[in-house]
Design an enzyme around this catalytic site. Structure first.
Site, short mmCIF file in Angstrom:
data_model
loop_
_atom_site.label_atom_id
_atom_site.label_comp_id
_atom_site.label_asym_id
_atom_site.label_seq_id
_atom_site.Cartn_x
_atom_site.Cartn_y
_atom_site.Cartn_z
N LYS A 94 0.81 -1.22 0.00
CA LYS A 94 0.00 0.00 0.00
C LYS A 94 0.85 1.27 0.00
O LYS A 94 0.38 2.33 -0.42
CB LYS A 94 -0.95 0.00 1.19
CG LYS A 94 -2.08 -1.02 1.00
CD LYS A 94 -3.19 -0.78 1.99
CE LYS A 94 -4.40 -1.64 1.66
NZ LYS A 94 -4.17 -3.07 2.01
N GLU A 116 -10.32 6.73 3.08
CA GLU A 116 -11.15 5.78 3.81
C GLU A 116 -10.25 4.63 4.25
O GLU A 116 -9.23 4.36 3.62
CB GLU A 116 -12.25 5.22 2.89
CG GLU A 116 -11.81 4.08 1.94
CD GLU A 116 -10.75 4.45 0.90
OE1 GLU A 116 -10.58 5.66 0.66
OE2 GLU A 116 -10.10 3.55 0.34
N SER A 383 2.13 -9.75 -0.22
CA SER A 383 1.73 -8.34 -0.20
C SER A 383 2.08 -7.59 1.08
O SER A 383 2.24 -6.38 1.08
CB SER A 383 0.23 -8.22 -0.47
OG SER A 383 -0.50 -9.03 0.42
C1 LIG Z 1 -4.93 -4.11 2.05
C2 LIG Z 1 -4.14 -5.33 1.85
C3 LIG Z 1 -4.52 -6.29 0.89
C4 LIG Z 1 -5.77 -6.19 0.07
O1 LIG Z 1 -5.88 -5.09 -0.76
P1 LIG Z 1 -5.69 -5.24 -2.32
O2 LIG Z 1 -6.12 -3.91 -2.84
O3 LIG Z 1 -6.59 -6.35 -2.78
O4 LIG Z 1 -4.27 -5.54 -2.58
C5 LIG Z 1 -3.69 -7.39 0.71
N1 LIG Z 1 -2.58 -7.56 1.45
C6 LIG Z 1 -2.20 -6.67 2.39
C7 LIG Z 1 -0.96 -6.92 3.16
C8 LIG Z 1 -2.97 -5.53 2.62
O5 LIG Z 1 -2.60 -4.65 3.56
#
Ligand SMILES: *Cc1c(COP(=O)(O)O)cnc(C)c1O
Length: 404
Positions: A94, A116, A383
């Site tokens: 993010k 948000e 992620s």
């Molecule tokens: C917010 C988040 C997601 C999900 O959001 P996407 O927009 O689908 O990527 C996935 N993994 C982590 C670590 C997050 O913080």
């Protein structure tokens, strides 16, 4: 100072097939048009691109590693690489979007950022950008989420952001989105709305994808260097879809690479407790766009559920909705139970604790590995890191966590 001023009309395609669009109040159209124009200019603006690249490198720590997970590979019988977005500053992908849009807000001369948040991960990325670019930042968050996500609330406050609690409806993300849009309508002139994923009205799905696509571009270069070929599979978890679009985008034309999005199946796709907008939802209007979403037969948004707060979103990005229909991306889902097992396995084999969101993608790798051989290559988008989930996961795994 607004470097990107002037009058504009929408110029880009506002839709992906029938998905996307701008299903918003007329009052918001001038703001979306202004944003689109600024975004087009920023793409061609060498100074902007140079500054973005420098920030991603020096501040955020890009490129992130593409790590060959040797132990996990031996255990599962195929070759597995992890794209380490968990090592990015802030602990998740993010940050790419927070920095990108924060810079855009600066070039547009905006003096206030609103955002948000559900789990607080995006709220933190926005607060980080606000602190870094010295722009006053306010975060809308449901009161129920504020209660559940104390650590992220504190992280946002430390970065100087103001939290606006939302005690409407279900007091969660979808209500925070509504309040954020309401604020934007009233304050469009000087306020930048920093949206957190590849959803919402045009041009957000394109903007957020473009700030995240660096993930897949790096993977392509890294895997060619290490393996001299492209992977067979790329797996990513799907909430709104930004980390998935981020890693998939560079491979959309590489038809041999199977792209798989993993949604949260929660307690099971046959229960009410999941967040699988594509696997179990249908097209409808939500958050200013047409996309797959969880809705009842009257078109009311259903509550979503996931063990990982970051995947707990009833909709999904418009481009992913399109890529599902056109069959370029395949969607599947992992249950809470499978996710927890994957969370534990990655920690035990590699000493890497993934975010519960990312563990959904690991869970699916475990599942497909049974039909694969040592020749097969899988890349998993890790992620985010799992520090935030440790207590919760220990409890769910039935172990005792040591509170300090
Ligand atoms: C917010 C988040 C997601 C999900 O959001 P996407 O927009 O689908 O990527 C996935 N993994 C982590 C670590 C997050 O913080």
């Amino acid at each position: 100072m607004n470097l990107y001023g002037g009058k504009f009309k929408m110029r880009l395609n506002t839709k992906f097939g029938k998905y996307g669009g701008t299903y918003v109040s007329e009052l918001l159209m001038p703001a979306l048009e202004e944003l689109e124009a600024a975004y087009i200019r920023s793409k061609k603006d060498r100074k902007f691109q140079r500054e973005l690249k420098m920030l991603l490198k020096e501040y955020a720590g890009r490129p992130t590693r593409l790590y060959f997970a040797k132990n996990l590979s031996e255990k599962l019988g195929c070759r597995i690489y992890l794209k380490r977005e968990d090592l990015l500053h802030g602990g998740a992908h993010k940050t790419n979007n927070g920095i990108g849009q924060g810079l855009l807000a600066k070039y547009m001369g905006k003096t206030r950022i609103i955002a948000e948040t559900g789990a607080g991960q995006h709220g933190f990325a926005a607060a980080m950008a606000g602190a870094f670019f010295d722009i006053k930042t306010e975060i809308y968050m449901g009161t129920k989420d504020i209660e559940r996500q104390k650590m992220n609330v504190n992280r946002m406050k430390l970065c100087g952001a103001k939290i606006n609690p939302v005690s409407l409806g279900s007091c969660t993300l979808k209500d925070a989105i509504s309040e954020c849009l309401r604020d934007w309508v009233a304050n469009v002139k000087h306020t930048y709305y920093l949206l957190g994923t590849v959803a919402g009205p045009h041009p957000y799905p394109s903007i957020v994808r473009d700030f995240q696509k660096v993930i897949g571009e790096e993977v392509k270069e890294q895997i060619l260097k290490k393996e001299k070929r492209l992977p067979d599979y790329i797996l990513a978890c799907v909430g709104g879809g930004s980390n998935a679009m981020g890693i998939f985008n560079a491979f959309l034309k590489e038809k041999k690479v199977k792209l798989i999005g993993v949604e949260p199946a929660g307690r099971g796709l046959n229960t009410k407790f999941h967040g699988a907008a594509i696997c179990k939802g249908s097209p409808g209007i939500f958050d200013g766009a047409l996309s797959y979403l969880l809705q009842d037969k009257h078109g009311q948004i259903n509550e979503s559920y996931s063990i990982s707060a970051g995947l707990d979103y009833p909709g999904v990005g418009s481009q992913l909705s399109f890529l599902h229909d056109s069959k370029r991306v395949r969607f599947t889902a992992a249950t809470d139970k499978e996710t927890l097992a994957a969370f534990r396995l990655l920690a035990e084999t590699e000493g890497i604790i993934p975010a519960l969101e990312s563990a959904h993608a690991v869970a699916y790798a475990i599942k497909i590995s049974k039909g694969l051989t040592k020749e097969n290559l899988i890349v998993i988008n890790l992620s985010g890191r799992g520090d935030k989930d440790v207590f919760h996961a220990m409890k769910a795994l039935g172990g005792k966590s040591d509170e300090n």
